[in-house]
Scaffold this motif. Sequence first.
Motif, PDB file in Angstrom:
ATOM      1  N   SER A 159       0.825  -1.203   0.000  1.00  0.00           N
ATOM      2  CA  SER A 159       0.000   0.000   0.000  1.00  0.00           C
ATOM      3  C   SER A 159       0.864   1.261   0.000  1.00  0.00           C
ATOM      4  CB  SER A 159      -0.913   0.002   1.228  1.00  0.00           C
ATOM      5  OG  SER A 159      -1.613   1.221   1.334  1.00  0.00           O
ATOM      6  N   ASN A 161      -0.685   4.073   0.821  1.00  0.00           N
ATOM      7  CA  ASN A 161      -1.467   4.931   1.702  1.00  0.00           C
ATOM      8  C   ASN A 161      -0.846   4.955   3.095  1.00  0.00           C
ATOM      9  OD1 ASN A 161      -3.448   6.538   2.783  1.00  0.00           O
ATOM     10  ND2 ASN A 161      -5.022   4.924   2.851  1.00  0.00           N
ATOM     11  N   GLN A 163      -0.684   7.202   5.193  1.00  0.00           N
ATOM     12  CA  GLN A 163      -1.426   7.983   6.181  1.00  0.00           C
ATOM     13  C   GLN A 163      -2.603   7.219   6.758  1.00  0.00           C
ATOM     14  OE1 GLN A 163      -0.132  10.943   7.171  1.00  0.00           O
ATOM     15  NE2 GLN A 163       1.485  10.303   5.750  1.00  0.00           N
ATOM     16  N   SER A 164      -2.846   6.028   6.259  1.00  0.00           N
ATOM     17  CA  SER A 164      -3.962   5.225   6.764  1.00  0.00           C
ATOM     18  C   SER A 164      -3.750   4.883   8.231  1.00  0.00           C
ATOM     19  CB  SER A 164      -4.098   3.942   5.945  1.00  0.00           C
ATOM     20  OG  SER A 164      -4.997   3.047   6.567  1.00  0.00           O
ATOM     21  N   TYR A 167      -2.041   1.410   8.477  1.00  0.00           N
ATOM     22  CA  TYR A 167      -0.829   1.152   7.697  1.00  0.00           C
ATOM     23  C   TYR A 167       0.322   0.752   8.620  1.00  0.00           C
ATOM     24  CZ  TYR A 167       3.104   1.861   4.514  1.00  0.00           C
ATOM     25  OH  TYR A 167       4.225   1.677   3.752  1.00  0.00           O
ATOM     26  N   GLU A 172      -1.767  -2.335   4.654  1.00  0.00           N
ATOM     27  CA  GLU A 172      -2.909  -1.807   5.382  1.00  0.00           C
ATOM     28  C   GLU A 172      -3.638  -3.014   5.958  1.00  0.00           C
ATOM     29  OE1 GLU A 172      -5.337   1.688   3.919  1.00  0.00           O
ATOM     30  OE2 GLU A 172      -4.196   1.212   2.091  1.00  0.00           O
TER      31      GLU A 172
END
Length: 455
Positions: A159, A161, A163-164, A167, A172
Motif C-alpha cells: 500500500s 497509503n 497515512q492510513s 498502515y 494496510e
Amino acid sequence: MKMKNILIGLFLFTINLVGQKLNETTVYVDYSRFKYNSDSVYFELYYGISNKALKVSDQINEAEIKVIISDSVDNKIVGFRNFRIVSEVPNTEESEKYLTGILGFKIGKGSYSVDFSVTDFFDSTNFYQVTFPLKIQSISTRNFALSDIQLCSNIIENSDNTQSYFYKNTYEAYPNPSNLYGEQLPILFYYIELYDLQKGGSQNNLKFITKILDSRGEEKYSKEKFIQRKYNSIVEVGAVNITKFSSGTYTLAIYLIDSLNNFGLVSSKKFFVFNPSIKEEIVLRRSDADLLSSEFNVMNEEELNLAFEQSKYIASSDEIKRWNSLNNIEAKRVFLFNFWKQRDPNPNTPENERKLEYFERVKKADEMFRGTREKGWRSDRGRVFIVYGEPSEIDRYPNEMDAYPYEIWSYNNIEGGVIFVFGDITGTGQLFLIHSTHRGEMHDENWFRRVQKSR
C-alpha cells in the motif's frame, strides 16, 4: 514495527449483529503484541463499536473512549488514552457501520490490567466497560521469535497509503476485533511478524506452517512453505476462505520450525465462524490442546524418529519400550510432547528451557565431534556432551610416545567431581569412552592399557 500513536478510523463491517445498547454484542476489543526491543513490546489494542448501539443526533454518532493500562502490582498507570470518535450515520436502516480503530502503546515486561470503556456522547447512561489482564514478556528466544497473530477483515499489500490508520510495514491491515467470520465476511486475513531469523548464524531454511483446527483438534486447513533467512525480521500475511467451515470455534496456529536444530515456535489465535447454511460434521476425536503449541505437532514421521533418537540419551528404559511400541504418527507426536513437557523446569514460561538447552547441545555436539562415518551427536563424546554439558576441563593427549590419542574430561560440579576418558582404541582417529568415575557409566581403572602402544 511501524509505531503510531492514537489510531482511529471508520470501517464498514457488514456482519448484522442486533443491539441497541453498548454491550458485549456491540463492542469488541482485541489486541496483539509485537516486538519493540529486547525489553519491551508494542501493544496494539483494536476496537470495534456498532453504530446501531449509539444514539443519533444530526445524522452523526459520537462516543467517548477511555483506555487505562495499569501495573497489577503497584497500580501505576503505564498507558492512557481518552478521546472522542465521530461517525456519520448511513442513510439506509440496514447498514451497520463499525467504528474500528487501533491504539498503540510501548510497554515493558510485567503483568498489567487493561480497562477499556466507551460512553455514548449523546446518552451518558449508555456505557460499556471491559477489563482484562495483560502479560508482557520479552519477545525473544535463543533463536527466532514470533509476534501474536492479528486477525483482519482485509489486508492490502504494498500500500502507498502511508497515512492510513491501519498502515504498517507496507501493509494496510484492517483489524477484526470481533474475531468473527461467516457468510458476510468469508475470508479470514492474518498478519504476523517474524523476528531474529539470522540469530545464531544458522543459514538453513525455516518451515512456515499455517493450520486451522476446530474445537476438537480436527485439522480443517493446512499450508506450508519454506522461508529463507535473507532478512533478520519479516512480515507474513495470508488469507483463508472459510465459506465451507461450519459454525463454531476454531484456532489459527502458525508454526515456525527449524527442523535441522529441532527448534520450533507457534503463535495461535481463536476465532469464530457463523455459517448457518453449513451443517456441522460430527467427528469423534480427542486432542491434547497443548500439543497445538508444540513443534512436534507439525513434524513428519522421519523428523519425529530423529527427535527421539536424539532424546534417547535421557530416556528411561520404560520410555524407550513405549516409543518402540508406537505405530502411528499421532501417537509419536503426543509421546514426544509429553516426554519433554514433564522435563520442563518452569511450565509457567513460554519456552521449555531444558529442551532448548538439550537440542542446542545436540547441535554443538554434531559440529564438534562429527566423523567420516558417524554423526557427531551419535559419538561417545557427543553423548557425554549432550547429557552432562560442557566439561570443566579437557586434557588432550594426541601425540604420546607410548599411547594412542586419548582425552580426559573433568566435571567438577557433578558428584563431587568426575572424569570421562575417551581413547582411540581402533586406530581410526575416533575416540570411544573407555572409563568414567560417574555412577552408571563405564568404569575401568586399567583403561590406559586399552590405548597403550605395543612395544
